[in-house]
Every structure is written in structure tokens, then in C-alpha cells.
Design a protein around this motif. Structure first.
Motif, PDB file in Angstrom:
ATOM      1  N   PRO A  29       0.836  -1.210   0.000  1.00 61.15           N
ATOM      2  CA  PRO A  29       0.000   0.000   0.000  1.00 61.15           C
ATOM      3  C   PRO A  29       0.867   1.253   0.000  1.00 61.15           C
ATOM      4  N   PRO A  30       0.302   2.359  -0.484  1.00 58.50           N
ATOM      5  CA  PRO A  30       1.042   3.619  -0.382  1.00 58.50           C
ATOM      6  C   PRO A  30       1.136   4.053   1.081  1.00 58.50           C
ATOM      7  N   ALA A  98      -4.304  10.064  -6.833  1.00 56.19           N
ATOM      8  CA  ALA A  98      -5.387   9.080  -6.865  1.00 56.19           C
ATOM      9  C   ALA A  98      -6.182   9.205  -5.563  1.00 56.19           C
ATOM     10  N   GLN A 100      -6.128   7.404  -2.859  1.00 59.86           N
ATOM     11  CA  GLN A 100      -5.334   7.238  -1.646  1.00 59.86           C
ATOM     12  C   GLN A 100      -4.161   8.211  -1.650  1.00 59.86           C
ATOM     13  N   GLN A 103      -0.535   7.915  -3.681  1.00 59.98           N
ATOM     14  CA  GLN A 103      -0.706   7.114  -4.890  1.00 59.98           C
ATOM     15  C   GLN A 103      -1.084   8.050  -6.037  1.00 59.98           C
ATOM     16  N   THR A 105      -1.471   8.599 -10.627  1.00 58.09           N
ATOM     17  CA  THR A 105      -1.469   8.175 -12.019  1.00 58.09           C
ATOM     18  C   THR A 105      -0.432   9.036 -12.713  1.00 58.09           C
ATOM     19  N   GLU A 118       0.868   3.704 -12.971  1.00 56.14           N
ATOM     20  CA  GLU A 118       0.518   4.133 -11.622  1.00 56.14           C
ATOM     21  C   GLU A 118       1.788   4.102 -10.785  1.00 56.14           C
ATOM     22  N   THR A 119       1.876   5.007  -9.837  1.00 52.60           N
ATOM     23  CA  THR A 119       3.029   5.011  -8.943  1.00 52.60           C
ATOM     24  C   THR A 119       2.555   5.343  -7.539  1.00 52.60           C
ATOM     25  N   ARG A 120       3.343   4.933  -6.575  1.00 53.42           N
ATOM     26  CA  ARG A 120       3.004   5.198  -5.178  1.00 53.42           C
ATOM     27  C   ARG A 120       4.281   5.365  -4.367  1.00 53.42           C
ATOM     28  N   VAL A 122       5.908   4.316  -1.218  1.00 55.15           N
ATOM     29  CA  VAL A 122       5.729   3.215  -0.281  1.00 55.15           C
ATOM     30  C   VAL A 122       6.237   3.599   1.106  1.00 55.15           C
ATOM     31  N   SER A 134       6.370   1.807  -9.085  1.00 49.29           N
ATOM     32  CA  SER A 134       5.586   2.162 -10.268  1.00 49.29           C
ATOM     33  C   SER A 134       5.237   0.900 -11.035  1.00 49.29           C
TER      34      SER A 134
END
Length: 192
Positions: A29-30, A98, A100, A103, A105, A118-120, A122, A134
Motif C-alpha cells: 500500500p502507499p 489518486a 489514496q 498514490q 497516475t 501508476e506510482t506510489r 511506499v 511504479s
């Protein structure tokens, strides 16, 4: 008749092999408490791990920096600069938030129908390191990349292990890790 049986056998075998394709590991999850205003600024890309990297790619990665600038609408404009000899390669994109926190796009500014990414974030302490994951979807596969970012070239103890473990948890091996070649590298403001 033999041709028909052979075709049936081949199609059956293909169906069985497709059913055995492993499902990719779940993405972490982010960061729950992501703070964009603390994340923005300059980061050095200290390492990458991804399913598209191979040991022979290690010599191609030069040291580079990424600058994240937060806009009022929560988007990040990201500029990258990599020194290659006496010239500078640059590229940019926009991170669109996004649902959350942490997170995004990725908007590469290309025509409609381009690969979706998509990237987050962490993990990050905002002052020394960040780990970003990503995933870009192409027509044939999902390209996974984990970035180890640092505000400087020195990392807190355990950060490199965390980076490697995150890659392994995504089914990647040490052969998928690349670190920039910093031999003879020094920041040259006149180049980048």
C-alpha cells in the motif's frame, strides 16, 4: 484426423499452461501518512529494481536527479536530469493524485491510448530517503519498477536492505537491481 488430434492436444496444453501462470504479488500500500509538501524537492535516484532490468543494463544507468514540484491541486510536476558525457538528458511527467494519499497516475503528456502507469510512495522519512513503486501496463505485460531515492548519497542504516526486500517481495531478484554508475560523477550545474 491426426492433424485434428494434434491441434486439439496443442490447444489443450496451451489452456493448461495459461492456467498455471502465477498471479503477480500484491503491491504494497502507499504510505498512509503521505505529506506532499514534505516530499517535494530534489531527490537523487540511488537505485532501481524492476522486471525490465537485467545485469547488462547496469552500465547504462548514470547518476540522475528528480525534482518534484507540488502544485495547488495536489499534482506533482516531475523533472529528471541525467548527465551523459558532456550533455544532459531530461524528461518530465506529471503525477496526478489518486484516491489514496501517496498514490498517483502518471501523465507522460503523450497521445491518448498510451500505456497506463501508476506510482506510489511506499515509504519515506522526507529528509533522507524515499521508496517509490511504479507499475506501467503495456499491451503485453505489466512493467514494475521500484526507485530508491535519497536527498543525498548517504542513506540511513537499513534503507538499502528495505529497498532490496521490497523488490524481492515483488518477485524480483538481485539480477533486476541496477545502481547508477557514479565513477567520476560530480554534479555539474553547467551541464544539467
Amino acid at each position: 484426423m491426426r492433424l485434428l488430434c494434434g491441434l486439439w492436444l496443442w490447444l489443450s496444453l496451451l489452456k493448461v499452461l495459461q492456467a498455471q501462470t502465477p498471479t503477480p504479488p500484491r503491491l504494497p500500500p502507499p504510505m498512509q501518512s503521505f505529506q506532499g509538501n514534505q516530499f517535494q524537492g530534489e531527490w537523487f535516484v540511488l537505485g532501481l529494481v524492476g522486471n525490465s532490468f537485467r545485469p547488462e543494463h547496469r552500465v547504462l544507468l548514470n547518476a540522475f536527479a528528480a525534482t518534484f514540484e507540488l502544485s495547488d491541486d495536489g499534482r506533482f510536476e516531475v523533472w529528471n536530469a541525467m548527465t551523459r558525457g558532456q550533455h544532459c538528458d531530461t524528461w518530465s511527467y506529471v503525477l496526478i493524485p489518486a484516491a489514496q494519499h501517496g498514490q498517483f497516475t502518471v501523465d507522460h503528456g503523450v497521445e491518448p491510448g498510451a500505456d497506463r502507469e501508476e506510482t506510489r510512495v511506499v515509504d519515506s522519512d522526507y529528509t533522507q530517503f524515499a521508496l517509490m513503486l511504479s507499475r506501467r501496463h503495456t499491451s503485453r505485460l505489466a512493467v514494475l519498477r521500484i526507485s530508491l531515492l535519497g536527498r543525498s548519497w548517504l542513506l540511513p542504516p537499513g534503507t538499502l536492505d528495505q529497498f532490496i526486500c521490497l523488490g524481492r517481495a515483488q518477485g524480483l531478484s538481485d539480477d533486476n537491481i541496477v545502481f547508477p554508475d557514479v565513477t567520476g560523477w560530480s554534479p555539474q550545474a553547467s551541464v544539467c
